[in-house]
Design an enzyme around this catalytic site. Structure first.
Site, short mmCIF file in Angstrom:
data_model
loop_
_atom_site.label_atom_id
_atom_site.label_comp_id
_atom_site.label_asym_id
_atom_site.label_seq_id
_atom_site.Cartn_x
_atom_site.Cartn_y
_atom_site.Cartn_z
N LYS A 54 0.96 -1.42 0.74
CA LYS A 54 -0.32 0.29 -0.06
C LYS A 54 1.45 1.25 0.40
O LYS A 54 0.40 2.13 -0.36
CB LYS A 54 -0.78 0.00 1.57
CG LYS A 54 -2.02 -1.31 1.63
CD LYS A 54 -2.64 -1.35 2.58
CE LYS A 54 -3.48 -2.47 2.71
NZ LYS A 54 -4.28 -2.96 3.48
N GLN A 98 -4.12 -0.82 9.51
CA GLN A 98 -3.71 -2.55 9.52
C GLN A 98 -4.54 -3.51 9.95
O GLN A 98 -3.93 -3.90 11.51
CB GLN A 98 -2.43 -2.89 8.70
CG GLN A 98 -2.88 -4.79 8.28
CD GLN A 98 -3.07 -3.94 7.15
OE1 GLN A 98 -3.09 -3.15 6.32
NE2 GLN A 98 -3.91 -5.52 6.55
N ASP A 121 -10.37 3.66 4.73
CA ASP A 121 -11.00 1.36 5.13
C ASP A 121 -12.00 1.87 4.94
O ASP A 121 -12.72 0.19 5.11
CB ASP A 121 -10.47 0.72 5.77
CG ASP A 121 -8.84 0.12 5.43
OD1 ASP A 121 -8.70 -0.47 5.07
OD2 ASP A 121 -8.02 0.09 6.56
#
Ligand code: GUN
Length: 295
Positions: A54, A98, A121
């Site tokens: 990412k 994450q 996200d």
């Protein structure tokens, strides 16, 4: 092979190219460089690899990448401080924590600490709640299921009125995928480990999204001929012919399923590349919103 192969790599590349161009335009015209902050806690090898990809893609698209790698035993307060720091940093338009987090951390509190306007996200409880309601607009939707919808659209499969079956009910994929399909007027069934007569239910589906984490679990005989099959699974299975001794397969028995499906994603090269592409798009959109260019 009768099915159309859905090329996630190509679709992702085309999205990323557009993001690159728009990021460049934002920079030259408005002096804004879209920025993504990544927060990695602990040493889960898969998480490390995902975060690395990412960050790399963020830089490749000309955007600002910043990140921290925190020890697995970090306290909740320390982690919240880091997230709040990025929340206040005007160079950062997206914050990605994450998952999974180590078990001593409270995931809902941690995800709730990301300002909703930087929640690229789509995991903040308010964005999740808006996605789960009618006529509400989440600022962001989760990247993997958003990518699944783009892939379905990419082959022209009509979602409106279709029967869709989602296998798996995770917060990251199954549940948001079901809501995205529902908002596009599909008739949606969510299946899980306690579902009875799974093959009979899958057989009714014009669209199947498989996200259960079981290698080659969905069989060709379960599929309605011509169905569009989106395989979210990434599972390593032993393969003595490979140097590494293993290979990656999805949740669908691809070799047989491709003879029955109308369109199908491969693993790798299907859904995988889309997650990052959608994250890049969300980060760009966040920067555009911060600059007052979109709502
Ligand atoms: N872990 C597995 N998938 C994801 C994802 O899409 N985002 C984050 N933050 N963590 C994940």
């Amino acid at each position: 092979m009768t099915a159309t192969l859905i090329d996630g790599k190509a679709v992702a590349a085309s999205i990323q190219q557009k993001v690159r161009e728009e990021a460049e335009m934002l920079k030259t015209k408005y002096g804004v460089t879209p920025g993504l902050a990544t927060v990695l806690v602990g040493d889960n090898p898969a998480s490390k690899a995902y975060v690395g990809s990412k960050q790399k893609m963020t830089q490749e698209l000309g955007m600002y990448s910043v990140g921290v790698h925190l020890p697995a035993d970090i306290s909740q307060d320390e982690l919240l401080k880091v997230i709040r720091g990025y929340g206040e940093d005007p160079k950062v338009h997206g914050i990605l924590v994450q998952l999974p987090l180590p078990p001593h951390l409270d995931q809902e509190t941690v995800l709730g600490a990301v300002p909703i306007e930087k929640d690229v996200d789509g995991f903040h409880p308010i964005n999740v709640g808006r996605l789960a309601m009618k006529n509400r607009e989440p600022l962001f939707v989760p990247c993997t299921p958003a990518g699944c919808i783009v892939l379905i659209d990419s082959v022209g499969t009509k979602i409106e009125g279709a029967r869709a079956v989602v296998l798996g009910r995770s917060n990251i994929v199954g549940l948001p995928a079901a809501f995205l399909l529902l908002h596009r007027n599909a008739t949606v069934t969510i299946c899980h480990s306690r579902t009875q007569n799974l093959p009979d239910i899958v057989r009714q589906a014009d669209i199947v999204i498989a996200a259960i984490g079981k290698p080659q679990f969905v069989k060709a005989e379960w599929l309605k001929p011509g169905a569009t099959v989106i395989d979210v699974g990434i599972n390593a299975i032993p393969d003595p012919t490979k140097k590494s001794g293993q290979r990656l397969v999805g949740d669908v028995d691809f070799e047989n399923a491709k003879e029955v499906a109308g369109a199908i994603t491969p693993v790798p090269g299907g859904v995988g590349p889309m997650t990052i592409a959608m994250l890049m798009q969300n980060t760009l959109n966040s920067a555009k919103r911060a600059a007052g260019l979109i709502k």
